[in-house]
Design an enzyme around this catalytic site. Structure first.
Site, PDB file in Angstrom:
ATOM      1  N   ASP A 182      15.377  10.256  -5.873  1.00 32.86           N
ATOM      2  CA  ASP A 182      16.692  10.858  -6.105  1.00 32.86           C
ATOM      3  C   ASP A 182      17.716   9.762  -6.372  1.00 32.86           C
ATOM      4  O   ASP A 182      17.536   8.597  -6.005  1.00 32.86           O
ATOM      5  CB  ASP A 182      17.097  11.688  -4.876  1.00 32.86           C
ATOM      6  CG  ASP A 182      17.993  12.860  -5.235  1.00 32.86           C
ATOM      7  OD1 ASP A 182      18.638  12.810  -6.306  1.00 32.86           O
ATOM      8  OD2 ASP A 182      18.038  13.828  -4.456  1.00 32.86           O
ATOM      9  N   ASP A 239      21.481  17.999 -10.540  1.00 34.26           N
ATOM     10  CA  ASP A 239      21.913  19.059  -9.621  1.00 34.26           C
ATOM     11  C   ASP A 239      22.768  20.081 -10.367  1.00 34.26           C
ATOM     12  O   ASP A 239      23.991  20.172 -10.170  1.00 34.26           O
ATOM     13  CB  ASP A 239      22.693  18.457  -8.452  1.00 34.26           C
ATOM     14  CG  ASP A 239      21.850  17.486  -7.645  1.00 34.26           C
ATOM     15  OD1 ASP A 239      20.607  17.603  -7.689  1.00 34.26           O
ATOM     16  OD2 ASP A 239      22.422  16.608  -6.976  1.00 34.26           O
ATOM     17  N   GLU A 280      20.245   7.106 -10.854  1.00 36.23           N
ATOM     18  CA  GLU A 280      21.153   6.622 -11.922  1.00 36.23           C
ATOM     19  C   GLU A 280      21.902   5.329 -11.569  1.00 36.23           C
ATOM     20  O   GLU A 280      22.150   4.569 -12.494  1.00 36.23           O
ATOM     21  CB  GLU A 280      22.118   7.718 -12.363  1.00 36.23           C
ATOM     22  CG  GLU A 280      22.921   8.479 -11.418  1.00 36.23           C
ATOM     23  CD  GLU A 280      22.165   9.516 -10.607  1.00 36.23           C
ATOM     24  OE1 GLU A 280      22.759   9.916  -9.620  1.00 36.23           O
ATOM     25  OE2 GLU A 280      21.023   9.889 -10.906  1.00 36.23           O
TER      26      GLU A 280
END
Length: 806
Positions: free
Chosen positions: A401, A474, A404
């Site tokens: 997760d 998300d 980035e």
């Protein structure tokens, strides 16, 4: 004297001066030129791929690409002067430099114009990059007026073509930026820069402008068509390895399972219901509080015996992956070691507070920091703790997760953070490539018995080589979001990274009140599940409310039944899906295919943002609008209730150049037309291309429950066709050593014959003999309009060639 004259002539040929004091020098791989104080290098990597470097005169460009791993080939090319142009031509590509302006242009090998720079737009602006002299670099290009381009990673705009688009390319939760596009004309361009980059396409031109760059560095590739361009890009940046068979089954997760018993009970419930399941995912905070963020240990008391948890999941014939992050809390062992290495970044990231309560209480800062994934020693440390804390338990994969990574309250000074490779500004967009790559490379060093599988939120060019499937972030649950996922995933695939998925049902549910009881949301969940069945990964996930199938009722409920139907359909298609995944690895194909890939000449098809091919046989047209609820008055208010009183339809365009078969009914339909397809809750428009050979597997509860010893072979007449069945041990990397088998099926439409060719290859556990139930697809009589799958012929196959005539 004669030898001296010859030597002088040769030197003159290697270094030529023009009337404007421009010069060039031939090299073994291309040419170096100096034009108007700019150095230009043309480097042939293959006959179809050329690199263009530009940098100010007096500088040296020694850049080592993070994305490109291909070594230079020995390429034969010829050179000639044509007027003011120096032209270099290989068998597939012609590159021209205007020796007055420095403009570079590209033609095909037979001199058809493909692409060119816009003259006079090469730009280097001196800038201070965290104390280092560098440049802001920019180059514009010219496209034809009606030329469509695709790719640039994943954005949530709902558009297929990237014409008339402006993008600030900085990695984010919902957007993955890859500075690569391909044209409907069959070429591609990779702008090899990792800093924040502005992409603009408008009437002034098509421009990349990057904040930091020692040079302009891009690759032009002539692939001939979309598949060819993707093959070139993967040749440059790495091939996509195989995933295990089980990863193509159904996955369930939620934010989050709070105990190991809760997680195992979900798997048990699926088994009790006889609903197929292969993967379960543990989301965050199994490590405890936020100060222990990403400790890679089970410090939460709800996970008292993690080894038992993993073993219990495996005993139920399921697999488990777990959430890991790119950041660490201040009380973790990793944080302390990374701090000593000066390998932590100083900017705000998630979570901001040490408190787990919402809203965020910033009076108690978490102290969580992102680690320097550009640093090889930091990547070593990351794996050391991951391996010792979790992988050795038998964990099957990773949910990486915030790759980035999360960068909150973004400030320009944040980009001055020093990384192992320079400023964060200089390498910012390549972060996901580095952190995902670190886990892949380290696991490969540990074992070849288990294929790496990584689910990740972000990606950059070349990430396909690291065994990763990227999800779309998300996203908020809505009908518009569902529709936008289609073009997002397709453009991501057109960026040469074939593995993509989304949170089925949407992650955030704030737009829906009591969503599990809300007819609008329940319908959205079904339609998203139908779409997810035709993505490279089928995974249900979200926050706020659990999403397991039994949360939506029980058997006999329309919502439940539709969800179960598409999970089962996914499993029946596993022979097709796994064989398609082999084509991705072995032949640079794509699983999720925009219509421009297979129907580039059909202008009505190429920009449709709600249809795609899944593999090369199945046309999928997801339903992206609500159809089966209405508002009913209740006192002074109104409530939504289910309404199945009439069957609705969806408009579907069937690309021209082929006939199509309705997957559900077997009805044959001509291509090149728009039709209305009835779409009850459990039906989405699904069509099979004429000439297809579709392999259908057995009904199972998990991917490897049954061997494929009795497959159904569906023949869709109307054109010649081929399909290769690929099989191996379903996991491990023995396929890289050639330990696998293939069986080619070919259909001759004129002769009405199916040839099952001799099996090639072998592997441990391979079926020596099997049966194939062959069906010539046609509408059934007396089956209520449904497809008849009664075998026309039953064939026993022992690995030798069989010809079946009809």
């Amino acid at each position: 004297m004669k030898k001296l004259a010859t030597k002088i002539a040769l030197l003159f040929a290697l270094f030529v001066s023009t009337a404007n004091a421009q010069s060039y020098k031939m090299t073994d791989i291309g040419v170096k030129a100096e034009i108007d104080a700019v150095n230009i290098e043309i480097q042939f990597y293959t006959p179809s791929i050329v690199r263009v470097l530009k940098y100010p005169q007096g500088n040296v460009c020694t850049k080592q690409s993070l994305s490109v791993i291909k070594k230079l080939e020995k390429v034969a090319f010829r050179t000639k002067k044509v007027g003011d142009n120096l032209v270099l031509t290989s068998k597939s590509l012609s590159v021209s430099i205007n020796m007055n302006s420095g403009q570079v242009s590209f033609n095909s090998g037979n001199q058809l114009p493909l692409f060119k720079e816009k003259a006079g737009t090469t730009s280097f602006t001196v800038m201070n990059d965290a104390g280092e002299k560098s440049y802001t670099v920019s180059q514009s290009f010219e496209l034809e007026k009606d030329e469509e381009i695709y790719g640039l990673g994943q954005q949530q705009q709902g558009k297929m073509s990237k014409r008339n688009v402006s993008l600030k390319m900085v990695q984010g939760n919902l957007d993955d930026y890859i500075p690569f596009f391909q044209s409907v004309k069959g070429y591609g361009l990779f702008w090899d820069n990792y800093s924040p980059t502005q992409f603009d396409d408008n009437k002034e031109g098509t421009t990349f402008k990057s904040e930091v760059g020692d040079c302009i560095d891009y690759y032009f590739m002539n692939g001939g068509n979309a598949d060819g361009v993707i093959a070139c890009m993967r040749d440059l940046t790495g091939q996509a390895p195989m995933f295990p068979l089980w990863t193509y089954g159904f996955w369930q997760s939620r934010e989050r399972y709070k105990t190991q018993d809760e997680l195992v009970d979900v798997v048990k419930k699926y088994r009790e219901l006889n609903v197929p399941l292969d993967g379960i995912i543990q989301d965050w905070r199994y490590w405890g509080n936020n100060y222990l963020w990403n400790a890679m240990e089970f410090l939460n008391p709800g996970f008292q015996d993690p080894q038992k948890m993993v073993d219990d999941v495996h005993a139920l014939n399921a697999h488990m992956i777990i959430s890991i992050w790119s950041s660490f809390g201040p009380m973790t062992k990793q944080f302390r070691e990374l701090e000593k290495m000066n390998a932590l970044f100083n900017f705000k990231t998630w979570p901001e507070s040490g408190s787990e309560k919402f809203p965020v209480n910033k009076d108690y800062p978490s102290g969580v920091k992102v680690y320097d994934a550009y640093n090889p020693k930091a990547r070593d440390l990351y794996w050391k703790y991951l391996n010792n804390g979790i992988f050795k338990l038998g964990m099957d994969g990773w949910w990486m997760d915030s790759t980035e990574p999360d960068h909150l309250d973004e400030k320009s000074t944040d980009f001055d953070n020093k990384t192992y490779l320079g400023s964060f500004r200089k390498v910012r967009n390549a972060y996901p490539l580095m952190t995902v790559g670190g886990v892949y490379q380290h696991q490969r060093e540990v074992t070849s018995d288990k294929r790496v599988f990584i689910l990740t939120r972000s990606a950059f060019a070349g990430q396909q080589r690291y065994g990763a499937n990227t999800w779309s972030g998300d996203v908020t649950a809505s009908w518009e979001t569902l529709k936008n996922q289609i073009s997002a995933g397709l453009n991501f695939s057109l960026s040469a990274i074939p593995n993509w998925n989304s949170d089925i049902g949407g992650f955030f549910l704030q737009k829906f009140k009591n969503p599990l009881e809300n007819p609008d949301y329940r319908e959205l969940q079904v339609r998203w599940m139908e779409f997810g069945a035709f993505c490279p990964m089928m995974r249900s996930h979200g926050e706020g409310y659990p999403r397991e199938i039994y949360q939506f009722g029980k058997k006999g409920n329309p919502t439940y039944d539709a969800i179960e139907k598409y999970i089962n359909l996914r499993y029946s298609l596993l022979p097709y899906i796994y064989s398609t995944s082999w084509q991705v690895t072995a032949n640079q194909s794509s699983m999720m295919r925009a219509l421009v890939m297979d129907f580039a000449a059909d202008k009505q098809a190429i920009n449709l943002n709600d249809e795609f091919m899944f593999g090369k046989s199945l046309l999928v047209s997801p339903v992206t609008k609500p159809m089966y609820w209405k508002n009913v008055a209740k006192g002074n208010d109104s409530v939504k209730v289910e309404d199945f009183s009439s069957v609705k339809t969806k408009e579907v365009y069937l690309p021209k150049g082929t006939d199509w078969y309705d997957f559900w009914t077997g009805e044959k339909v001509n291509g090149g037309q728009t039709i209305q397809k009835e779409t009850p809750l459990d039906i989405i428009p699904l069509y099979v291309k004429a000439g297809s050979i579709l392999l259908v597997g057995p009904k199972v509860q998990y991917a490897t429950e049954k061997k494929w010893n009795s497959l159904e072979i569906r023949i869709y007449e109307g054109a010649n066709g081929e399909f290769t069945l690929y099989e191996d041990e379903n996991d491990n990397y023995n396929y890289e050593k050639g330990i696998y088998s293939t069986i080619l099926f070919s259909w001759n439409d004129k002769q009405k014959s199916l040839t099952i060719h001799k099996r090639n290859g072998k592997f441990p556990g391979m079926l020596e003999s099997r049966s194939f139930n062959i069906v010539i697809v046609s509408p059934a009589q007396g089956h209520g309009g449904e497809l008849s799958t009664t075998p026309d012929k039953l064939v026993t196959y022992d690995g030798n060639k069989v010809v079946v005539n009809f």
